[in-house]
Scaffold this active site. Structure first.
Site, PDB file in Angstrom:
ATOM      1  N   HIS A 185     -13.314   2.187   3.733  1.00  0.00           N
ATOM      2  CA  HIS A 185     -13.189   2.030   5.177  1.00  0.00           C
ATOM      3  C   HIS A 185     -14.429   2.665   5.786  1.00  0.00           C
ATOM      4  O   HIS A 185     -14.804   3.772   5.420  1.00  0.00           O
ATOM      5  CB  HIS A 185     -11.913   2.744   5.631  1.00  0.00           C
ATOM      6  CG  HIS A 185     -11.563   2.525   7.059  1.00  0.00           C
ATOM      7  ND1 HIS A 185     -12.301   3.047   8.095  1.00  0.00           N
ATOM      8  CD2 HIS A 185     -10.546   1.860   7.631  1.00  0.00           C
ATOM      9  CE1 HIS A 185     -11.745   2.711   9.238  1.00  0.00           C
ATOM     10  NE2 HIS A 185     -10.676   1.997   8.985  1.00  0.00           N
TER      11      HIS A 185
ATOM     12  N   LYS B  97      -8.061   2.223  -1.576  1.00  0.00           N
ATOM     13  CA  LYS B  97      -8.750   2.228  -0.284  1.00  0.00           C
ATOM     14  C   LYS B  97      -9.038   3.669   0.090  1.00  0.00           C
ATOM     15  O   LYS B  97      -8.181   4.531  -0.040  1.00  0.00           O
ATOM     16  CB  LYS B  97      -7.893   1.597   0.805  1.00  0.00           C
ATOM     17  CG  LYS B  97      -8.593   1.578   2.175  1.00  0.00           C
ATOM     18  CD  LYS B  97      -7.674   1.121   3.281  1.00  0.00           C
ATOM     19  CE  LYS B  97      -6.869   2.297   3.789  1.00  0.00           C
ATOM     20  NZ  LYS B  97      -6.069   2.019   4.973  1.00  0.00           N
TER      21      LYS B  97
ATOM     22  N   GLN C 116       0.859  -1.172   0.000  1.00  0.00           N
ATOM     23  CA  GLN C 116       0.000   0.000   0.000  1.00  0.00           C
ATOM     24  C   GLN C 116       0.899   1.226   0.000  1.00  0.00           C
ATOM     25  O   GLN C 116       1.847   1.299   0.779  1.00  0.00           O
ATOM     26  CB  GLN C 116      -0.892  -0.014   1.242  1.00  0.00           C
ATOM     27  CG  GLN C 116      -1.908   1.099   1.268  1.00  0.00           C
ATOM     28  CD  GLN C 116      -2.767   1.021   2.507  1.00  0.00           C
ATOM     29  OE1 GLN C 116      -2.341   1.419   3.579  1.00  0.00           O
ATOM     30  NE2 GLN C 116      -3.969   0.507   2.351  1.00  0.00           N
TER      31      GLN C 116
ATOM     32  N   CYS D 245      -5.612   6.891   4.994  1.00  0.00           N
ATOM     33  CA  CYS D 245      -4.867   7.221   6.211  1.00  0.00           C
ATOM     34  C   CYS D 245      -5.372   8.540   6.787  1.00  0.00           C
ATOM     35  O   CYS D 245      -5.371   9.565   6.105  1.00  0.00           O
ATOM     36  CB  CYS D 245      -3.379   7.317   5.935  1.00  0.00           C
ATOM     37  SG  CYS D 245      -2.427   7.627   7.440  1.00  0.00           S
TER      38      CYS D 245
END
Length: 141
Positions: free
Chosen positions: A131, A98, A28, A59
């Site tokens: 997420h 993601k 990632q 993140c």
């Protein structure tokens, strides 16, 4: 973080080492700019043995987001598109993305961003994962 890889930080490169017993191995990467993604992907393509690369738009950490990376890149459509295009031009392995639900819990926008990414018509994005929390929720409920 891509800039740490490009600067040769050994602790970051250690995360990209495939163990012989790993059947499937992906990495990632997070960056804030298309050229950083492209240069990092060139290194991965030429120096590593990976099955996929995941673009990190999830993140929530301040140190990452303050550099335009991680969840902050979700808010920069042009920069995101250029980044994805550069990654797809560089890598021969599949890529995934993601992301968080959005920046704030009360204003989710990932569903719109996924549609926008699909509308770009870029071949090579194998999966998009969302997420279940916003950037501001970080890792808490």
């Amino acid at each position: 973080v891509a800039t740490n890889l490009l600067s040769g930080q050994s602790s970051e490169w250690a995360l990209l080492k495939r163990h012989p017993e790993e059947d499937i191995f992906g990495v990632q990467i997070a960056a804030g700019y298309p050229d950083v993604f492209a240069r990092t992907c060139e290194l991965i393509e030429n120096e590593m043995n990976v099955d996929f690369v995941d673009l990190n738009l999830g993140c929530p950490l301040d140190i990452v987001c303050n550099k335009g990376s991680g969840a902050a890149l979700m808010m920069r459509d042009k920069r995101l598109r250029s980044s994805v295009e550069g990654i797809l031009e560089t890598l021969t392995c599949p890529i995934s993305i993601k992301m968080r639900t959005g920046w704030e819990m009360t204003k989710p926008f990932a569903h719109n961003l996924v549609q926008k990414i699909q509308s770009w018509g870029l071949d090579g994005i194998s999966a998009v994962m969302i997420h279940g929390r916003s950037r501001l929720q970080r890792y808490a409920k």
